[in-house]
Design a protein around this motif. Sequence first.
Motif, PDB file in Angstrom:
ATOM      1  N   LEU A 135     104.701 -69.261 -17.616  1.00  0.00           N
ATOM      2  CA  LEU A 135     105.622 -70.281 -18.099  1.00  0.00           C
ATOM      3  C   LEU A 135     105.299 -70.585 -19.554  1.00  0.00           C
ATOM      4  CD1 LEU A 135     105.371 -72.745 -15.078  1.00  0.00           C
ATOM      5  CD2 LEU A 135     106.904 -70.804 -15.358  1.00  0.00           C
ATOM      6  N   GLY A 136     106.326 -70.939 -20.325  1.00  0.00           N
ATOM      7  CA  GLY A 136     106.115 -71.359 -21.697  1.00  0.00           C
ATOM      8  C   GLY A 136     105.514 -72.752 -21.743  1.00  0.00           C
ATOM      9  N   ALA A 137     105.164 -73.197 -22.949  1.00  0.00           N
ATOM     10  CA  ALA A 137     104.576 -74.527 -23.118  1.00  0.00           C
ATOM     11  C   ALA A 137     105.518 -75.621 -22.641  1.00  0.00           C
ATOM     12  CB  ALA A 137     104.199 -74.753 -24.580  1.00  0.00           C
ATOM     13  N   ASP A 138     106.831 -75.353 -22.702  1.00  0.00           N
ATOM     14  CA  ASP A 138     107.837 -76.328 -22.257  1.00  0.00           C
ATOM     15  C   ASP A 138     108.152 -76.202 -20.769  1.00  0.00           C
ATOM     16  OD1 ASP A 138     109.206 -73.926 -22.229  1.00  0.00           O
ATOM     17  OD2 ASP A 138     110.872 -74.630 -23.474  1.00  0.00           O
ATOM     18  N   GLY A 139     107.440 -75.315 -20.060  1.00  0.00           N
ATOM     19  CA  GLY A 139     107.662 -75.122 -18.629  1.00  0.00           C
ATOM     20  C   GLY A 139     108.726 -74.095 -18.298  1.00  0.00           C
ATOM     21  N   SER A 140     109.343 -73.491 -19.313  1.00  0.00           N
ATOM     22  CA  SER A 140     110.386 -72.491 -19.064  1.00  0.00           C
ATOM     23  C   SER A 140     109.757 -71.194 -18.556  1.00  0.00           C
ATOM     24  CB  SER A 140     111.178 -72.222 -20.344  1.00  0.00           C
ATOM     25  OG  SER A 140     110.330 -71.671 -21.334  1.00  0.00           O
ATOM     26  N   LEU A 141     110.496 -70.490 -17.718  1.00  0.00           N
ATOM     27  CA  LEU A 141     110.025 -69.237 -17.133  1.00  0.00           C
ATOM     28  C   LEU A 141     110.007 -68.142 -18.189  1.00  0.00           C
ATOM     29  CD1 LEU A 141     109.228 -67.728 -14.509  1.00  0.00           C
ATOM     30  CD2 LEU A 141     111.642 -67.163 -14.252  1.00  0.00           C
ATOM     31  N   ARG A 142     108.849 -67.503 -18.388  1.00  0.00           N
ATOM     32  CA  ARG A 142     108.733 -66.337 -19.280  1.00  0.00           C
ATOM     33  C   ARG A 142     108.891 -65.065 -18.458  1.00  0.00           C
ATOM     34  NH1 ARG A 142     105.750 -67.624 -23.986  1.00  0.00           N
ATOM     35  NH2 ARG A 142     106.418 -65.585 -24.722  1.00  0.00           N
ATOM     36  N   TRP A 143     108.215 -65.000 -17.298  1.00  0.00           N
ATOM     37  CA  TRP A 143     108.366 -63.893 -16.359  1.00  0.00           C
ATOM     38  C   TRP A 143     107.820 -64.316 -14.998  1.00  0.00           C
ATOM     39  CZ3 TRP A 143     103.679 -62.444 -14.409  1.00  0.00           C
ATOM     40  CH2 TRP A 143     102.553 -62.500 -15.233  1.00  0.00           C
ATOM     41  N   ILE A 144     108.301 -63.604 -13.991  1.00  0.00           N
ATOM     42  CA  ILE A 144     107.778 -63.784 -12.638  1.00  0.00           C
ATOM     43  C   ILE A 144     107.602 -62.404 -12.035  1.00  0.00           C
ATOM     44  CG2 ILE A 144     110.073 -64.089 -11.605  1.00  0.00           C
ATOM     45  CD1 ILE A 144     108.626 -66.037  -9.571  1.00  0.00           C
ATOM     46  N   ALA A 145     106.512 -62.228 -11.289  1.00  0.00           N
ATOM     47  CA  ALA A 145     106.195 -60.934 -10.695  1.00  0.00           C
ATOM     48  C   ALA A 145     105.900 -61.104  -9.207  1.00  0.00           C
ATOM     49  CB  ALA A 145     105.004 -60.302 -11.404  1.00  0.00           C
ATOM     50  N   PRO A 146     106.934 -60.991  -8.358  1.00  0.00           N
ATOM     51  CA  PRO A 146     106.678 -60.988  -6.918  1.00  0.00           C
ATOM     52  C   PRO A 146     106.118 -59.628  -6.492  1.00  0.00           C
ATOM     53  CG  PRO A 146     109.041 -60.965  -7.373  1.00  0.00           C
ATOM     54  CD  PRO A 146     108.347 -60.992  -8.679  1.00  0.00           C
ATOM     55  N   MET A 147     105.156 -59.647  -5.571  1.00  0.00           N
ATOM     56  CA  MET A 147     104.507 -58.425  -5.093  1.00  0.00           C
ATOM     57  C   MET A 147     104.445 -58.489  -3.575  1.00  0.00           C
ATOM     58  SD  MET A 147     101.547 -58.431  -7.991  1.00  0.00           S
ATOM     59  CE  MET A 147     101.778 -60.127  -8.552  1.00  0.00           C
ATOM     60  N   PHE A 148     105.202 -57.623  -2.910  1.00  0.00           N
ATOM     61  CA  PHE A 148     105.374 -57.676  -1.469  1.00  0.00           C
ATOM     62  C   PHE A 148     104.070 -57.507  -0.700  1.00  0.00           C
ATOM     63  CE2 PHE A 148     106.541 -55.948   2.687  1.00  0.00           C
ATOM     64  CZ  PHE A 148     107.382 -56.959   3.123  1.00  0.00           C
ATOM     65  N   SER A 149     103.159 -56.694  -1.193  1.00  0.00           N
ATOM     66  CA  SER A 149     101.930 -56.427  -0.430  1.00  0.00           C
ATOM     67  C   SER A 149     100.670 -56.896  -1.121  1.00  0.00           C
ATOM     68  CB  SER A 149     101.817 -54.924  -0.154  1.00  0.00           C
ATOM     69  OG  SER A 149     102.871 -54.504   0.672  1.00  0.00           O
ATOM     70  N   ALA A 150     100.763 -57.867  -2.007  1.00  0.00           N
ATOM     71  CA  ALA A 150      99.580 -58.318  -2.747  1.00  0.00           C
ATOM     72  C   ALA A 150      98.846 -59.468  -2.074  1.00  0.00           C
ATOM     73  CB  ALA A 150      99.973 -58.739  -4.159  1.00  0.00           C
ATOM     74  N   ASN A 151      99.454 -60.086  -1.079  1.00  0.00           N
ATOM     75  CA  ASN A 151      98.926 -61.296  -0.440  1.00  0.00           C
ATOM     76  C   ASN A 151      98.967 -62.464  -1.423  1.00  0.00           C
ATOM     77  OD1 ASN A 151      98.424 -59.723   1.834  1.00  0.00           O
ATOM     78  ND2 ASN A 151      96.653 -60.951   2.356  1.00  0.00           N
ATOM     79  N   PRO A 152      99.025 -63.689  -0.921  1.00  0.00           N
ATOM     80  CA  PRO A 152      99.144 -64.856  -1.796  1.00  0.00           C
ATOM     81  C   PRO A 152      97.978 -64.982  -2.776  1.00  0.00           C
ATOM     82  CG  PRO A 152      99.665 -65.454   0.454  1.00  0.00           C
ATOM     83  CD  PRO A 152      99.098 -64.062   0.501  1.00  0.00           C
ATOM     84  N   PHE A 153      98.328 -65.299  -4.017  1.00  0.00           N
ATOM     85  CA  PHE A 153      97.314 -65.561  -5.035  1.00  0.00           C
ATOM     86  C   PHE A 153      96.911 -67.029  -4.949  1.00  0.00           C
ATOM     87  CE2 PHE A 153      99.309 -61.716  -6.532  1.00  0.00           C
ATOM     88  CZ  PHE A 153      98.196 -60.958  -6.881  1.00  0.00           C
TER      89      PHE A 153
END
Length: 183
Positions: A135-153
């Motif tokens: 997220l940017g400093a203002d809380g805006s989304l810069r990128w998101i990376a969903p990973m089906f087999s990575a298990n919850p971070f």
Amino acid sequence: MARRPYVTPALFHTVGRHHKSAAGRAAPGACEGYRPDCHDHRDLWAAGEMPYRDGLYRPGDTAVELHVEGPGAYHPDAGQPIPFRLGGPLDVALAVAEDGVAEAYPNFDVCLPDGTGRMTGGGSGMGNVGWLARLGADGSLRWIAPMFSANPFIGVRYEGTSAIFVNDWRNLLTLDLADAHLI
């Protein structure tokens, strides 16, 4: 350089990204399930959702394929690295149309050391889906990376320009946040 501990929910206040009403429904104007006119992942993010296909998604409906071997390949040897490879372009609308969306349950939300934004991450699905977002400093989304087999971070620590994430099996994923794809 001394290693900093992972920031986990027990050590850091979790900041939720779900914008739901008291009745549990998505906020007005948010995506409620898949709609062909509502595939922009910024809209999904505002509704607490994300595409349900591995990828690195950026604002403006641009994305690249993401190849992540799940930690199951290493279980029960917890603490092993998680491979993370970026591929070619990914059609966001097609990914959402074919695979739908999933709710993003946050486990951590931590400021970047340089103050330019935050890293957040968590899980979804039936326990096998992990995701990370910048997220940017203002809380805006810069990128998101969903990973089906990575298990919850469940946490992150920083070393220089690297972010080292840990999932619920204690597998590690190291990303260089100075990489052009991850800024």
